[in-house]
Design a protein around this motif. Structure first.
Motif, mmCIF file in Angstrom:
data_model
loop_
_atom_site.group_PDB
_atom_site.id
_atom_site.type_symbol
_atom_site.label_atom_id
_atom_site.label_comp_id
_atom_site.label_asym_id
_atom_site.label_seq_id
_atom_site.Cartn_x
_atom_site.Cartn_y
_atom_site.Cartn_z
ATOM 1 N N PRO A 90 10.080 9.695 3.652
ATOM 2 C CA PRO A 90 11.790 10.056 3.134
ATOM 3 C C PRO A 90 12.137 11.128 3.664
ATOM 4 C CG PRO A 90 9.704 10.290 1.011
ATOM 5 C CD PRO A 90 8.834 9.625 2.232
ATOM 6 N N VAL A 91 13.044 11.345 4.400
ATOM 7 C CA VAL A 91 14.031 12.273 5.220
ATOM 8 C C VAL A 91 13.800 13.708 5.149
ATOM 9 C CG1 VAL A 91 15.558 13.188 6.703
ATOM 10 C CG2 VAL A 91 15.496 10.549 6.430
ATOM 11 N N ASP A 92 13.408 14.495 4.880
ATOM 12 C CA ASP A 92 12.668 15.328 3.943
ATOM 13 C C ASP A 92 11.049 15.959 4.746
ATOM 14 O OD1 ASP A 92 15.728 16.307 3.090
ATOM 15 O OD2 ASP A 92 14.844 16.455 1.266
ATOM 16 N N MET A 93 10.254 15.156 4.143
ATOM 17 C CA MET A 93 8.846 14.749 4.669
ATOM 18 C C MET A 93 8.788 14.993 5.883
ATOM 19 S SD MET A 93 6.307 15.155 3.043
ATOM 20 C CE MET A 93 6.040 13.873 1.285
ATOM 21 N N MET A 94 10.327 14.031 6.916
ATOM 22 C CA MET A 94 9.722 13.898 8.565
ATOM 23 C C MET A 94 9.971 15.674 8.485
ATOM 24 S SD MET A 94 9.271 11.579 8.889
ATOM 25 C CE MET A 94 9.811 10.697 10.216
ATOM 26 N N TYR A 95 11.125 15.997 7.429
ATOM 27 C CA TYR A 95 11.577 17.090 8.777
ATOM 28 C C TYR A 95 10.571 18.102 7.875
ATOM 29 C CZ TYR A 95 16.593 16.933 9.522
ATOM 30 O OH TYR A 95 17.654 15.592 9.830
ATOM 31 N N TYR A 96 9.458 18.249 7.320
ATOM 32 C CA TYR A 96 8.324 19.032 6.879
ATOM 33 C C TYR A 96 7.012 19.139 7.596
ATOM 34 C CZ TYR A 96 4.026 20.074 4.493
ATOM 35 O OH TYR A 96 3.041 20.411 4.186
ATOM 36 N N LEU A 97 7.360 17.205 7.966
ATOM 37 C CA LEU A 97 5.449 17.438 9.429
ATOM 38 C C LEU A 97 6.599 18.034 10.264
ATOM 39 C CD1 LEU A 97 5.324 13.998 8.175
ATOM 40 C CD2 LEU A 97 3.903 15.870 7.587
ATOM 41 N N ARG A 98 7.483 18.377 11.128
ATOM 42 C CA ARG A 98 7.922 18.224 12.048
ATOM 43 C C ARG A 98 7.974 20.329 11.622
ATOM 44 N NH1 ARG A 98 10.072 17.860 16.558
ATOM 45 N NH2 ARG A 98 9.206 15.988 16.304
ATOM 46 N N ARG A 99 8.236 20.847 10.723
ATOM 47 C CA ARG A 99 7.946 22.351 9.956
ATOM 48 C C ARG A 99 6.751 22.679 10.512
ATOM 49 N NH1 ARG A 99 11.428 21.977 6.584
ATOM 50 N NH2 ARG A 99 10.242 21.519 4.814
ATOM 51 N N VAL A 100 5.709 22.154 9.830
ATOM 52 C CA VAL A 100 4.313 22.010 10.173
ATOM 53 C C VAL A 100 3.366 22.012 11.180
ATOM 54 C CG1 VAL A 100 2.342 21.281 9.288
ATOM 55 C CG2 VAL A 100 3.943 21.559 8.011
ATOM 56 N N PRO A 134 8.732 10.927 -3.378
ATOM 57 C CA PRO A 134 10.450 11.261 -3.487
ATOM 58 C C PRO A 134 10.118 13.044 -4.091
ATOM 59 C CG PRO A 134 10.768 9.481 -3.839
ATOM 60 C CD PRO A 134 9.264 9.681 -3.895
ATOM 61 N N GLU A 135 9.901 13.162 -4.655
ATOM 62 C CA GLU A 135 9.768 14.687 -5.539
ATOM 63 C C GLU A 135 9.328 16.002 -4.569
ATOM 64 O OE1 GLU A 135 9.014 11.392 -6.632
ATOM 65 O OE2 GLU A 135 9.944 11.592 -8.383
ATOM 66 N N LEU A 136 8.013 15.124 -4.296
ATOM 67 C CA LEU A 136 7.066 15.867 -2.734
ATOM 68 C C LEU A 136 7.964 16.469 -1.987
ATOM 69 C CD1 LEU A 136 5.030 17.369 -2.436
ATOM 70 C CD2 LEU A 136 4.348 15.372 -1.287
ATOM 71 N N ALA A 137 8.905 15.078 -1.354
ATOM 72 C CA ALA A 137 9.454 15.323 -0.122
ATOM 73 C C ALA A 137 11.131 16.749 0.137
ATOM 74 C CB ALA A 137 10.197 14.152 0.682
ATOM 75 N N ARG A 138 11.500 16.287 -1.782
ATOM 76 C CA ARG A 138 12.123 17.389 -2.010
ATOM 77 C C ARG A 138 11.955 18.849 -2.322
ATOM 78 N NH1 ARG A 138 14.093 12.313 -5.152
ATOM 79 N NH2 ARG A 138 13.419 13.145 -6.916
ATOM 80 N N HIS A 139 10.650 18.793 -3.300
ATOM 81 C CA HIS A 139 10.200 19.822 -3.143
ATOM 82 C C HIS A 139 10.171 20.881 -1.900
ATOM 83 C CE1 HIS A 139 7.371 22.779 -5.308
ATOM 84 N NE2 HIS A 139 6.290 23.650 -3.781
ATOM 85 N N LEU A 140 9.429 19.918 -1.042
ATOM 86 C CA LEU A 140 9.025 20.632 0.571
ATOM 87 C C LEU A 140 10.387 21.075 0.683
ATOM 88 C CD1 LEU A 140 6.506 18.318 1.863
ATOM 89 C CD2 LEU A 140 5.858 20.624 0.719
ATOM 90 N N ALA A 141 11.501 20.729 0.761
ATOM 91 C CA ALA A 141 12.354 20.838 1.532
ATOM 92 C C ALA A 141 13.622 21.490 1.232
ATOM 93 C CB ALA A 141 13.427 19.508 1.617
ATOM 94 N N GLY A 192 0.466 -1.460 -0.142
ATOM 95 C CA GLY A 192 0.194 -0.074 -0.195
ATOM 96 C C GLY A 192 1.124 1.372 -0.011
ATOM 97 N N TYR A 193 1.924 1.003 0.361
ATOM 98 C CA TYR A 193 3.030 2.117 0.809
ATOM 99 C C TYR A 193 3.591 2.401 -0.439
ATOM 100 C CZ TYR A 193 6.660 5.459 2.029
ATOM 101 O OH TYR A 193 7.129 6.797 2.116
ATOM 102 N N GLN A 194 4.081 1.507 -1.552
ATOM 103 C CA GLN A 194 4.444 1.573 -2.046
ATOM 104 C C GLN A 194 3.394 2.160 -3.835
ATOM 105 O OE1 GLN A 194 7.869 1.208 -2.918
ATOM 106 N NE2 GLN A 194 7.451 1.028 -0.648
ATOM 107 N N GLN A 195 2.433 2.033 -3.405
ATOM 108 C CA GLN A 195 1.157 2.489 -4.021
ATOM 109 C C GLN A 195 1.019 3.847 -4.340
ATOM 110 O OE1 GLN A 195 -2.474 0.257 -4.271
ATOM 111 N NE2 GLN A 195 -3.086 1.420 -6.176
ATOM 112 N N LEU A 196 1.096 4.383 -2.752
ATOM 113 C CA LEU A 196 1.468 5.723 -2.122
ATOM 114 C C LEU A 196 2.216 6.880 -2.861
ATOM 115 C CD1 LEU A 196 -0.574 7.891 -0.991
ATOM 116 C CD2 LEU A 196 0.826 7.123 1.189
ATOM 117 N N ALA A 197 3.128 5.821 -2.384
ATOM 118 C CA ALA A 197 4.659 6.836 -3.317
ATOM 119 C C ALA A 197 4.327 7.031 -4.571
ATOM 120 C CB ALA A 197 5.791 6.433 -2.633
ATOM 121 N N ARG A 198 3.848 5.867 -5.397
ATOM 122 C CA ARG A 198 3.755 5.750 -7.162
ATOM 123 C C ARG A 198 3.182 6.672 -7.240
ATOM 124 N NH1 ARG A 198 4.020 0.739 -6.432
ATOM 125 N NH2 ARG A 198 2.492 0.246 -7.008
ATOM 126 N N LEU A 199 1.564 6.825 -6.672
ATOM 127 C CA LEU A 199 0.787 7.982 -6.995
ATOM 128 C C LEU A 199 1.111 9.455 -7.003
ATOM 129 C CD1 LEU A 199 -2.531 5.903 -6.333
ATOM 130 C CD2 LEU A 199 -1.139 6.253 -8.359
#
Length: 225
Positions: free
Chosen positions: A200-210, A161-168, A150-157
């Motif tokens: 993704p690590v960048d996503m984790m940092y984003y969540l904490r930032r929010v 990784p690209e979203l996390a880099r954008h947020l970083a 399920g997570y792999q499907q979510l990651a593809r859709l």
């Protein structure tokens, strides 16, 4: 004061909590018991979560519509919607969310026992499991075992990784706080509870930032907190 009625395990309630936290708006949050039909009877609506009851007597059950109107519902504080996010950008985000809705709901289901409410009441947990079986045609345990696919499907859709880099690179989805961050953060944050799934690590940092920028803890109802 506005009141947010919700089941403790419902991530959509956190969308409203984040928005009100950022705007500094007074909000009473009321976690509804799994078997509590009386509250919904008193509100005059069908059993659902979340429900935002505003001071003018309005009942808002669509969190995306409430977010779009958040600056009208709560005029004080910095704006998050009006003049902040264009309609086409907002609609694109909603289109993404619609595409991944089924996948996310399957990922959310096994997490419910980790929240106050379902996880503390054996009868509620048994009823929730029966509800899940009826809804998905799979047991809670089977959905938990299916979490990697399920997570792999979510990651593809979602191109996570690209979203996390954008947020970083930009700090927030639009480069500044907006209702888009309320949706992204509230909806992805619970996935951290899954064993063996690492955002993704960048996503984790984003969540904490929010959490920090919007002055709202998103793990407040976790049993493990």
């Amino acid at each position: 004061m506005a009141t947010l009625y919700h089941f403790a395990h419902d991530p959509k309630a956190d969308r409203i909590r984040l928005a009100c936290g950022y705007k500094g708006a007074a909000l009473e949050t009321r976690a509804v018991d799994w078997f509590d039909d009386e509250t919904f009877f008193e509100l005059g609506i069908a059993r659902q979560s979340p429900v935002l009851a505003t001071d003018d007597g309005g009942l808002h059950t669509d969190t995306t519509a409430a977010l779009r109107a958040i600056d009208e519902l709560f005029p004080s504080g910095e704006p998050l919607s009006a003049g902040i996010i264009a309609e086409d950008a907002w609609q694109a985000l909603l289109d993404w969310r619609a595409r991944v809705d089924v996948v996310l709901e399957r990922l959310y289901a096994p997490l419910a026992p980790g929240y106050h409410g379902i996880g503390e009441d054996a009868d509620a947990l048994a009823d929730f499991k029966a509800n899940v079986q009826h809804r998905f045609g799979m047991t809670l345990e089977e959905l938990a075992n299916d979490r990697y696919d399920g997570y792999q499907q979510l990651a593809r859709l979602s191109r996570l990784p690209e979203l996390a880099r954008h947020l970083a690179a930009n700090g927030f989805y639009l480069g500044h706080p907006s209702i888009a961050d309320c949706v992204i953060a509230a909806d992805l944050y619970p996935l951290q509870m899954h064993d063996g799934i690492n955002l993704p690590v960048d996503m984790m940092y984003y969540l904490r930032r929010v959490e920090e920028t919007f002055a709202t803890r998103l793990d407040a109802r976790w049993l493990a907190r």
